[in-house]
Structure formats: C-alpha cells, structure tokens
Design a protein around this motif. Structure first.
Motif, PDB file in Angstrom:
ATOM      1  N   ARG A 167       0.838  -1.195   0.000  1.00 51.35           N
ATOM      2  CA  ARG A 167       0.000   0.000   0.000  1.00 51.35           C
ATOM      3  C   ARG A 167       0.876   1.248   0.000  1.00 51.35           C
ATOM      4  O   ARG A 167       1.957   1.254   0.584  1.00 51.35           O
ATOM      5  CB  ARG A 167      -0.899   0.024   1.246  1.00 51.35           C
ATOM      6  CG  ARG A 167      -1.842  -1.142   1.381  1.00 51.35           C
ATOM      7  CD  ARG A 167      -2.329  -1.263   2.827  1.00 51.35           C
ATOM      8  NE  ARG A 167      -3.378  -2.273   2.978  1.00 51.35           N
ATOM      9  CZ  ARG A 167      -3.150  -3.574   3.098  1.00 51.35           C
ATOM     10  NH1 ARG A 167      -1.905  -4.023   3.085  1.00 51.35           N
ATOM     11  NH2 ARG A 167      -4.147  -4.421   3.228  1.00 51.35           N
ATOM     12  N   SER A 226      -0.774  -2.317 -10.667  1.00 48.87           N
ATOM     13  CA  SER A 226      -2.151  -2.677 -10.322  1.00 48.87           C
ATOM     14  C   SER A 226      -2.268  -3.373  -8.971  1.00 48.87           C
ATOM     15  O   SER A 226      -3.313  -3.316  -8.331  1.00 48.87           O
ATOM     16  CB  SER A 226      -2.748  -3.566 -11.415  1.00 48.87           C
ATOM     17  OG  SER A 226      -1.964  -4.738 -11.582  1.00 48.87           O
ATOM     18  N   SER A 229      -2.186  -0.774  -3.643  1.00 48.84           N
ATOM     19  CA  SER A 229      -3.334   0.073  -3.310  1.00 48.84           C
ATOM     20  C   SER A 229      -2.867   1.456  -2.892  1.00 48.84           C
ATOM     21  O   SER A 229      -1.802   1.615  -2.299  1.00 48.84           O
ATOM     22  CB  SER A 229      -4.139  -0.557  -2.177  1.00 48.84           C
ATOM     23  OG  SER A 229      -4.594  -1.840  -2.531  1.00 48.84           O
ATOM     24  N   ASN A 253      -4.334   6.982 -11.046  1.00 44.67           N
ATOM     25  CA  ASN A 253      -4.527   5.754 -10.262  1.00 44.67           C
ATOM     26  C   ASN A 253      -6.017   5.572  -9.994  1.00 44.67           C
ATOM     27  O   ASN A 253      -6.503   5.904  -8.906  1.00 44.67           O
ATOM     28  CB  ASN A 253      -3.754   5.839  -8.948  1.00 44.67           C
ATOM     29  CG  ASN A 253      -2.262   5.958  -9.144  1.00 44.67           C
ATOM     30  OD1 ASN A 253      -1.563   4.967  -9.291  1.00 44.67           O
ATOM     31  ND2 ASN A 253      -1.751   7.192  -9.149  1.00 44.67           N
ATOM     32  N   GLY A 255      -7.967   3.317  -9.111  1.00 41.36           N
ATOM     33  CA  GLY A 255      -8.422   2.554  -7.961  1.00 41.36           C
ATOM     34  C   GLY A 255      -8.138   3.216  -6.636  1.00 41.36           C
ATOM     35  O   GLY A 255      -8.331   2.593  -5.586  1.00 41.36           O
ATOM     36  N   ARG A 257      -8.226   5.407  -3.228  1.00 36.44           N
ATOM     37  CA  ARG A 257      -9.191   5.892  -2.240  1.00 36.44           C
ATOM     38  C   ARG A 257      -8.798   7.317  -1.887  1.00 36.44           C
ATOM     39  O   ARG A 257      -7.642   7.592  -1.585  1.00 36.44           O
ATOM     40  CB  ARG A 257      -9.169   5.019  -0.994  1.00 36.44           C
ATOM     41  CG  ARG A 257     -10.129   5.442   0.090  1.00 36.44           C
ATOM     42  CD  ARG A 257     -10.163   4.426   1.213  1.00 36.44           C
ATOM     43  NE  ARG A 257     -10.556   3.117   0.700  1.00 36.44           N
ATOM     44  CZ  ARG A 257     -10.701   2.039   1.464  1.00 36.44           C
ATOM     45  NH1 ARG A 257     -10.470   2.125   2.775  1.00 36.44           N
ATOM     46  NH2 ARG A 257     -11.067   0.886   0.940  1.00 36.44           N
ATOM     47  N   ALA A 288      -6.522  -5.739  -0.005  1.00 32.00           N
ATOM     48  CA  ALA A 288      -6.486  -4.438  -0.658  1.00 32.00           C
ATOM     49  C   ALA A 288      -7.781  -4.195  -1.412  1.00 32.00           C
ATOM     50  O   ALA A 288      -8.369  -5.118  -1.973  1.00 32.00           O
ATOM     51  CB  ALA A 288      -5.299  -4.364  -1.627  1.00 32.00           C
ATOM     52  N   PRO A 289      -8.254  -2.942  -1.466  1.00 33.34           N
ATOM     53  CA  PRO A 289      -9.482  -2.634  -2.190  1.00 33.34           C
ATOM     54  C   PRO A 289      -9.370  -3.031  -3.651  1.00 33.34           C
ATOM     55  O   PRO A 289      -8.360  -2.771  -4.293  1.00 33.34           O
ATOM     56  CB  PRO A 289      -9.609  -1.117  -2.053  1.00 33.34           C
ATOM     57  CG  PRO A 289      -8.717  -0.746  -0.919  1.00 33.34           C
ATOM     58  CD  PRO A 289      -7.647  -1.768  -0.851  1.00 33.34           C
TER      59      PRO A 289
END
Length: 302
Positions: A167, A226, A229, A253, A255, A257, A288-289
């Motif tokens: 992350r 990819s 996160s 990015n 993906g 948050r 990871a999300p």
C-alpha cells in the motif's frame, strides 16, 4: 519575499538575461539547497527519544556517499515506512507513529539528507527513493509507505519503480516533479527560457544519458502497479501543494481511495483525527481494495 530569496532570484535573472544556460547554472545549486533543519517539536520529543536509531548509506546528491539517520519503533514483520517532505523531518509523524505502534506495526522513518539529524545541505528526489530501497533491503516487503508532500511524491515514484509495498499513502503530495520546477520558477521569477535550460541542466547533471528523467519521476506518467493500493489525502486549504494535485494523482490511479479535509492546511493535516483514522483503516485492511472508492470527508480544524 525575503532578502535572500530576492537576491537569489535577481542573480538567476541577471545570468539568464545573458544566457539561459548561465541562468540555469546559477539556479541549479539553489534548486537542491535545503534550509536549516526544523526543530523537533516539544510534543514530538518523547516519541523520538523512544526510537532505535541507525543509519543507512546512499550515494547522495554528489554520488560520494551520504549517511541517513533512520528511526525504528515497535516490533514484528508488518513494517510501515513514513516519509517526510521537503524541509520536514521524521518527527512530524510522531502522532501517527504512536498510533501505528499501538496497532502492532513496526514503524520506520528517516531524516533525508540535509534534513533533521542527517547531514548535508543539498539533496534531490532520488535520495528519498534510494533510502526506501535500503529500508526494503533491511525489512523485505513493506506493509505500507506513508509519504507527506515531497515524501508522498517519493513514495509514488518508488512504488512505480518496483518498491515492494502493498500500500502507498500520500498526504498533500504533488502529482509529479514538474510542479516543483514550476514553483521554484515562481519563487525566483526567472523566464521560461531559463526554466527550460534548468530542466535540461538538471537532467544532464543527475541523469546522464537518460533522455527524459522527468517522465520516470512522474506518477502521472508512471502510476502505481495494479497490485499496489493507494490512499491519497489532501486538504482544501493547502497553500504549499495545490489541492488540484489530488485529482491528478487520482486520475493516474483510478483505484485510489481519496480523502479530502478542510481547514488543516499542509502540515497540520498529519495530526488530523480524520486522517489518522483513514490511514490506520487503510493500512489495517486484510485485503487491498479491488475497486475505486472515493470518500470525501470534510472536517474543520478545532
């Protein structure tokens, strides 16, 4: 504008009026120069005293070797690395250090060259990524890298360059190194021809043989892989790194948050409860999300 900054700008402008390359030659040492280290805050001292200290050696700006002070708290295999920004130091993360250690993580931070307790007066972005690589050698795969401002940029660049981290968290980070050059030009008020020459001189001096190092140093051009996160945090009232950089980071990015705050500015955001909670939740997630999650949180400073 301070007298020293005004004089520096005048020197670059005069040299640049004769030749843009001369202007760039005068400006380049200033670009990597760091002000005297900020002091450790009184409230930060107990956390810093409790750290285990060591050093890592990196090539440094002059490629002659530089020793960097590293701080270590807690125990275990889950390592979170904290990366301060330009004119910052590891102690700025004192509150987050205590929170992460309480959650059972081993926490590592460092003072980059010319910052905090590390020696030197000049540095550049690669010093940050070199330190991260050395920390990687010590600890293996990292649970997370949390970077503030310039340190967030370093985390993104290192992540795109192969740093083994699950992350990445950026707090008030610029989206690429071009912003730094633009801000430097704005401070010293030299012309575009000198700015172009400085860009070329920087590349020739520090990245010989590389046609466009700025593409490699751009998280916009080279987003995170990819499997990594990203949590990106920015305050709407940030006067150092424009709030619009958050959208640029997110655009590269998909993906990511996102967390936005209001009223904390550039530095106090590091101790905002909403940010601490978001970082702890993100770092602590077991998986990871898998999809984009955009969360806008507004909280006024007390």
């Amino acid at each position: 504008m301070s007298l020293s900054l005004s004089a520096a700008g005048a020197a670059v402008r005069v040299a640049g009026s004769i030749s843009p390359r001369w202007g760039a030659a005068v400006a380049l040492p200033m670009f990597g120069h760091v002000a005297r280290p900020r002091p450790v805050g009184v409230a930060e001292l107990p956390t810093m005293w409790s750290a285990s200290r060591s050093t890592v050696r990196i090539p440094g700006l002059a490629r002659a070797g530089a020793d960097v002070v590293v701080y270590d708290w807690g125990h275990g295999d889950e390592v979170v690395v904290l990366v301060h920004g330009w004119n910052g130091r590891a102690s700025q993360f004192a509150v987050l250090v205590r929170e992460l250690v309480a959650e059972g993580y081993r926490v590592v931070a460092f003072d980059a060259p010319a910052h905090g307790d590390s020696g030197g007066r000049s540095t550049y972005l690669i010093d940050w990524t070199d330190v991260l690589a050395e920390v990687q050698c010590r600890h293996g795969r990292l649970r997370a890298v949390v970077g503030h401002s310039f340190g967030g940029l370093a985390g993104l660049v290192a992540g795109a360059g192969g740093l083994a981290a699950e992350r990445v968290v950026t707090i008030a980070a610029p989206a690429d190194a071009d912003l730094l050059l633009a801000q430097f030009q704005g401070m010293l008020r030299y012309g575009d021809s000198t700015a172009a020459a400085l860009r070329t001189r920087f590349a020739e001096r520090y990245f010989p043989g590389e046609s466009d190092p700025f593409a490699r140093l751009s998280p916009v051009a080279r987003p995170l892989p990819s499997g990594v996160s990203l949590l990106a945090v920015h305050d709407e009232a940030d006067r150092v790194v424009p709030f619009g950089e958050l959208a640029r980071v997110a655009g590269a990015n998909p993906g990511a948050r996102l967390v936005t705050t209001r009223g904390y500015g550039h530095n106090r955001v590091l101790e905002a409860d909403v940010v601490l909670d978001a970082v702890l939740e993100f770092v602590g997630e077991s998986v990871a999300p898998a999809s984009a999650v955009s969360t806008a949180l507004s909280e006024s400073a007390a």
